[in-house]
Each structure stands twice: as C-alpha cells, then as structure tokens.
Enzyme design. Structure first.
Site, PDB file in Angstrom:
ATOM      1  N   GLU A   1       0.671  -1.418   0.076  1.00 37.37           N
ATOM      2  CA  GLU A   1      -0.369  -0.184   0.079  1.00 37.37           C
ATOM      3  C   GLU A   1       0.951   0.810  -0.167  1.00 37.37           C
ATOM      4  O   GLU A   1       0.179   2.151  -0.353  1.00 37.37           O
ATOM      5  CB  GLU A   1      -0.925  -0.186   1.309  1.00 37.37           C
ATOM      6  CG  GLU A   1      -1.788  -1.451   1.384  1.00 37.37           C
ATOM      7  CD  GLU A   1      -3.039  -1.226   2.121  1.00 37.37           C
ATOM      8  OE1 GLU A   1      -2.764  -1.578   3.681  1.00 37.37           O
ATOM      9  OE2 GLU A   1      -4.233  -1.316   2.095  1.00 37.37           O
TER      10      GLU A   1
ATOM     11  N   GLU B   1      -3.439  -9.711   3.186  1.00 36.91           N
ATOM     12  CA  GLU B   1      -4.777  -9.278   4.374  1.00 36.91           C
ATOM     13  C   GLU B   1      -5.787 -10.223   4.503  1.00 36.91           C
ATOM     14  O   GLU B   1      -5.881 -10.707   5.324  1.00 36.91           O
ATOM     15  CB  GLU B   1      -4.989  -7.640   4.189  1.00 36.91           C
ATOM     16  CG  GLU B   1      -4.274  -6.960   4.593  1.00 36.91           C
ATOM     17  CD  GLU B   1      -3.497  -6.463   3.468  1.00 36.91           C
ATOM     18  OE1 GLU B   1      -3.532  -7.484   1.955  1.00 36.91           O
ATOM     19  OE2 GLU B   1      -2.532  -5.462   3.268  1.00 36.91           O
TER      20      GLU B   1
END
Ligand code: 3HC
Length: 687
Positions: free
Chosen positions: A104, A124
């Site tokens: 990210e 994730e």
C-alpha cells in the site's frame, strides 16, 4: 531510537526504514515516518525522495502483533496520504517482499523501481482482514481491476516480473540479484538522478489515475474466489466491497475497506488466522548452532512414499540415492518420478530446466554400498517391524558412522527399530504425510535414545524442505496418526449408530475440512489402516472399533483403487450403494448398537470432542511438548480449516465447562476407557 534514517545524496533525500526483521509498520514506525516526511518536506533543497528499507526486505505490512489491541494513531492511511501528496516526486526502491501495508505504501509512492527478485502481495485476507489503506484500489489503477482483485482476494504473493503486474514498476534495476543492498541503493539513486536530469520526475498521485475497468467477469471471479477461499469468508467480502465501490474515488472506496478492515480485525476468523500464523513461526526451528551437514540423502524404497520423499529432497536441491530391491521395482519407481516431474512442468509449475535438474539429482541403485556415504538415509519400505529391522541392521553395517538413520514408519515402535542397530542415538523418525512432496506436515520422532543433535539437525532440515515440523515422542501412531485414528474411530462409531456416509462427509466438509473423512479413506485405501491395526489386538472395551472398515475390506471394497469403497466409483459422481448401507447396518445390529438421530451439528461436535480428548492425552503423556503442535498437525496434516485456527484454538472458544459436560455424557455412554476424564484446564486457556 528512530526506526528511520534520513540523509541527502545531492538533491535526493533518502529515507531508510530500519525496523528488523521485516520492517513491519508498527505505530512507532508510522510515527517516525511521518516526522521524517515533515522534515524532508520543509527542506527546499530536496528535488526527490527515495524511500527504501534496510535488511533483507521492503515493508512486509502492518505489524500483526498490534492487531489484538486498539489501533493507535498515527494510522497507516495518514502516512499513505502524506506520501501520495508529497510536494516532490517520491520513488519507492523495492526488494525482498513488498506485502500488505508495504504494498500500500509502495503503490502510493509516485514511482516504483525494484530488484527483479522482489515479491509483491496483499496477504491481508489470509489473516482474516482486508487491505486497510487503499492498496487494492491503487493497485486497480496501476495493474488493472482484474489483476488487482486477484492479488487482493487470493492473498498470494507474485514475482514483480510476472507479466500481469508489469505496470506496477517503472523500472527493474538489474537482471542479477543483489548480494549487497548498497549495490541496489546505488542503482536506485542513479535511476532517480538520471530521471531528474531528464526532467521526467513529477509528483503524481496514483489515486488520481484513471481506472480502466476492462472486461471483468465478476460472476466468474466471485465463484473462483469462493472456491479457493474455502472456509475463509473474507476474500468474498472484499470482492463484493470492491465491486460495489468501483465507481467511487480511491478516497471514498478506501474509507469503506478501512472500515471493513477495522471491523474484521477482531473477528473470530481473523483471530484464528493470526493464531495459525504465529504458531507456525513459534514452532519453526531456531537458527541452528551448527551448520546443517546434510548434502546427500538415501531413500530406501521407490514405492509411492519413497518416490515422493525423493522428490521432496530433489525439490530442495539435495542429491538423492533411491534404493530398491530389484531393478524392475527401481525402474518403475524412477519412471513414476519422471512422469510426475514432467506433469509439473507441463502444468507450468516448474520450468523444463528445473524439471531436468531435479530428475538428474535422483539416482537409482539396488546396491546398499551406494548409500554408504550419504549423510541421511530415510527408510520408506513396507510397514512391518521385521522388514524395517532387517533394513536398519543392514544400514548400520554399511553407512558411515556420521550418517543419520531415519524411518518413515507411521505406527511402528522406533525404539525397537533402533535396537536393530549398534547406534540407536543416530536413529530418528521422519514421518512424512502423503503425498510427501505436497503435504506440509513432518513429524520428527524423537525416540528414547535419539541424540539431541540428531533431532536438531532434522528440525533444521525440515526448514530447508519447507515443511512445518513438529517434534513428537514414540507411541502408537505418534501424535498425528494417533489423533487422526481417534477421529476416525468416532466417525465409524457414528456410522454404526445410524449416521449415513453422505451425512458424515457432508458435515465435515461443511465444517471446512478439505475432504470428507470417508472419501479420504477411499482415496488412501481402507486396507492400509486395517492392515496396520491388524498387527495389534482389538481393544476389548471398544466393540465397534473400526468394524466398518473391517467389513468393507472383507467385502473387497478397498476404496478407489478397487472402484468400490464407502463410495461406488463406477459413475462420474461417486455414489453410496445399497451394499454399504446394508453392511454397516448388519455390523451395528450384530453389536446391538442403539440407533440415534444425527445432524450436521451433532456429527461435527462428536468429532471435535474426540479430537480434543485425544489431543489432551497426547499432551498429558508428553508426546508433544507444546499444545500449539496439536493445531499445527491438524492444519498441515489433515486439512483442518485454517479459518478455525485448529482444535485447541476452537476449544478455547468452546469453553472448558461445556467441553467437560459433553465429554462426561459420552463417558456415560461409551465408558471411561474411550472418554477418559481429563484435566482440560491444564491444556486449554480460558479468559
Ligand atoms: N508483523 C509482525 N511480525 C511479523 C510480520 C508482520 N507483518 N511478518 C513477519 N513477522 C515476524 C515473524 O513473526 C517472525 O518473527 P520471529 O522471528 O519472532 O518468529 C519474523 O518476522 C520473521 O518472519 P518469518 O520467519 O516468517 O520470515 P520469512 O523470511 O520466512 O518470511 C515474510 C517473511 C514473507 C514477510 C513472512 O513473515 C510473512 O508472510 N509475513 C506476513 C506478512 C503479512 O501478512 N503482511 C500483511 C499484514 S496485514 C496488513 O498489512 C494490513 C494493512 O493492509 C493495513
């Protein structure tokens, strides 16, 4: 001490993250990054910012250890927004793994340059959460909607050079891998300098890039994600959210996934997946005191198991001598190995070159003197004490003194096998699970006289073989098969009490097991366990003990290999035929077993209670030394749903009082020997 260092190289500000071992984005790192970014932004001499990491890897995501507590400020989206809106161009220099929050961060930088060996991923969902700082949305803009969604919903990392992800990086720095990070940094700085000179670097926010939706078949994607996510509901939740938000800006969509991330962090699935992650790390062998001195390996037996063990070693780069009794058995075994490797190559799992190298690492022989100099021998011969003892006597005679002698026995007493040698301290169990080259679990069996250095060497070796190893003591079936037998016993007892074959398999599939237990028996062969049990007396306190298997074997129904087992395999979709129903009913009637009504929940509960009962005994008897080993065994040996964390994790949620009450009931029905009274509070944590 700050977790970041900054320095100027000409007009380039270099921000180095230094938070070993994996540069995880802890609250301190987030805070230190923000402070450093503020200082750099105030410096008017800065023409560009280069972000890179010290150590073996770029940022590997949020700090998972913080997930049990309240999220602390500054949060990751704040760091990301600062980077994305930075006044001068920001270049991320990538190496190692770029995962989760790390990806990210990288995606929010204005440019990305990388070592070609870099892996990128959004793992994730494998932790029961979703990318919480807009990673999926920015990746959609960089590599296309479908590729980004695949990455985020699969949780799998890919090489940055994989063609679908080409657009992620602005440059790959070299075709060679870097032995020194300084070399990579120098190349990175050079790239930035050149780009600055050419006037090519400008701040550009990924969030402002246009979204090319392309042709995405959402229905097919949803079905695919559901299939591979198995019992983890999170990938589909993420998919649905991303699809719903497709027309929104990155900021709006990111706020939704952020909300979902915060909500999921405390879910039971996320806690279970975190438990699985940390127990794998905890049980991994610590760095060895001595370097591992195993180069060449001998495998005795070129049957299905021996061949798969040889593949497992060749996959990890070891030279293997595969020993058989006859030329015929040997060439059949070597041929099976070739076919298997060629199959992997044809499916694109390995290259032709890897295929050739691995095949060349395995050499066959029918002469024991060819294993004289190997560092480790693994015996994978027929499961009989007599056979194994004679093999070990021979190995003792021919192998060099430093060789480790391992047996792959599933049930037999390794202390007795060791007695056939004059060096019991070198004898150890290495119990692989079938197929040995695929299944992650490896039991290292520490027999009474096995030297600690031998056990340690096997633990180090397991790491090299990419196995999840548990070290266990000697008992019938060791820890894993002993617990699986108890599970199997309960299933066969329920069949005798009136549960149907389909009911049992469907209930366990619904629970999340990779396969129904009766379909598993059909696949592995019902006669295998039957023959192993036949070498021991039937427990007199358990009249129904695997009597269903016995009846099927006596009727010639050995499983898939005979076309008939619990299921009939004559049609494309296996069915349960009347003969099995009648056979089971007959055994139940002969034993006078009272019939009961079963449903999905009662079947799942009975099997779970049986798992816990045996697990507690295995711990109590010291067969395993850590209770986490139980969950590792079920997760990696028997397809237990990872999203449920393992039986011991589940037991904690269930509560000791409730478990005791249910086991007490079973004890009244089936007796103390099958359901012993256990001090569960010693093994199961309670809040
Ligand atoms: N947080 C905290 N600790 C971590 C960590 C993380 N994200 N990743 C790894 N560690 C720890 C491990 O627990 C281990 O600790 P130990 O030495 O005390 O046992 C140590 O780092 C080294 O890890 P490995 O033994 O696993 O080292 P490897 O080199 O084999 O693998 C790895 C490195 C590929 C990075 C692997 O550890 C891994 O996959 N880590 C998890 C990465 C991940 O899931 N990141 C996503 C987090 S969620 C997130 O980012 C949310 C965001 O969207 C907001």
């Amino acid at each position: 001490m700050s977790l970041v260092n900054t320095r100027m190289v000409g007009q380039i500000a270099v921000l180095e993250i230094n938070s070993p071992p994996v540069n995880a984005l802890s609250v301190q790192l987030r805070s230190d990054m923000l402070k450093a970014l503020t200082t750099i932004a105030e410096n008017t001499d800065v023409a560009a910012l280069l972000l890179h990491c010290a150590g073996s890897t770029f940022i590997c995501g949020a700090d998972i250890r913080e997930f049990d507590a309240e999220p602390l400020s500054p949060h990751l989206p704040e760091v990301i927004a600062r980077l994305e809106n930075f006044p001068v161009p920001v270049v991320a220099l990538l190496h190692g793994h770029v995962l989760g929050g790390g990806l990210e961060v990288a995606a929010a930088c204005h440019y990305r340059i990388a070592d070609p060996q870099t892996n990128i991923g959004l793992p994730e969902v494998s932790l029961g959460v979703v990318p919480g700082a807009g990673g999926a949305q920015r990746m959609m803009r960089l590599v296309g909607v479908e590729n980004a969604v695949q990455l985020a919903t699969s949780g799998r990392a890919v090489k940055v050079t994989q063609p679908e992800y080409n657009a992620f990086c602005d440059a790959l720095l070299s075709d060679t891998s870097f032995s020194h990070l300084e070399g990579l940094l120098a190349l990175g700085l050079h790239w930035v300098e050149l780009a600055l000179q050419k006037g090519e670097l400008v701040p550009r926010a990924t969030a402002n890039m246009a979204l090319d939706q392309g042709e995405v078949d959402w229905e097919a994607l949803t079905a695919k994600v559901a299939r591979s996510a198995k019992s983890n509901p999170v990938p589909n939740k993420l998919l649905a959210q991303l699809q719903r938000d497709l027309c929104l800006s990155v900021q709006e969509s990111e706020s939704h996934t952020r909300h979902l991330f915060l909500e999921l962090r405390q879910s039971l699935v996320a806690k279970a997946l975190r438990h699985a992650f940390f127990l794998e790390k905890k049980l991994q062998a610590p760095r060895g005191k001595q370097p591992l001195r195993i180069d060449q390996v001998g495998v005795i037996g070129a049957g299905t198991m021996g061949g798969a063990i040889a593949i497992c070693f060749a996959d990890a780069g070891f030279k293997v001598v595969l020993l058989e009794q006859s030329e015929q058995a040997l060439s059949a075994g070597l041929e099976r190995i070739k076919v298997q490797y060629q199959g992997s190559c044809d499916k694109g799992r390995i290259t032709q070159q890897q295929c050739d190298v691995r095949i060349s690492l395995i050499n066959g022989s029918c002469d024991y003197s060819d294993v004289a100099d190997v560092d480790l021998v693994i015996e994978a011969a027929f499961e009989s004490m007599e056979v194994k003892q004679s093999i070990f006597a021979k190995l003792d005679e021919v192998c060099k003194k430093s060789s480790i002698l391992a047996t792959n026995t599933s049930y037999l007493d390794i202390n007795l096998i060791a007695q056939a040698t004059a060096r019991p301290e070198s004898v150890v169990g290495m119990h692989f699970f079938s197929p040995a080259n695929i299944m992650k679990l490896l039991e290292i069996v520490n027999a009474d006289q096995t030297a600690p250095a031998v056990v340690e060497a096997m633990q180090q070796l397991a790491k090299k073989l990419r196995k999840q190893a548990v070290t266990v003591g000697v008992c019938f079936g060791f820890a894993a098969n002993r617990m699986y037998s108890r599970y199997g016993r309960e299933i066969q007892q329920m069949l005798l009490e009136g549960a149907s074959v389909e009911q049992i398999d469907n209930a366990m599939l619904d629970f999340g097991m990779a396969m129904g237990p009766l379909a598993v028996l059909d696949l592995s062969g019902i006669d295998i366990g039957h023959n192993a049990r036949a070498q021991y007396p039937q427990p007199e306190y358990d009249p129904g003990y695997f009597k269903v298997s016995t009846a099927l074997v006596n009727a010639g129904r050995l499983g898939r290999k005979t076309g008939l087992g619990f299921y009939n395999y004559s049609t494309a979709k296996p069915t349960v035929d009347q003969e099995v129903v009648v056979l089971i009913k007959k055994v139940g009637d002969e034993l006078g077993i009272t019939q009961q009504h079963f449903n999905t929940e009662s079947i799942q509960q009975r099997t779970f209670l049986a798992m816990i009962s045996e697990a507690a005994q295995v711990i109590e008897e010291g067969i395993v030394s850590e209770k986490e080993a139980i969950d590792l065994i079920w997760l990696h040996g028997y397809g237990f749903p990872r999203a449920k964390g393992g039986p011991m994790f589940m037991a904690e949620q269930y509560g000791i009082a409730s478990l005791q009450a249910k086991m007490e009931k079973m004890r009244e029905l089936q007796g103390e020997k099958i359901w012993p009274s256990l001090e569960l509070a010693q093994y199961i944590n309670q809040d």
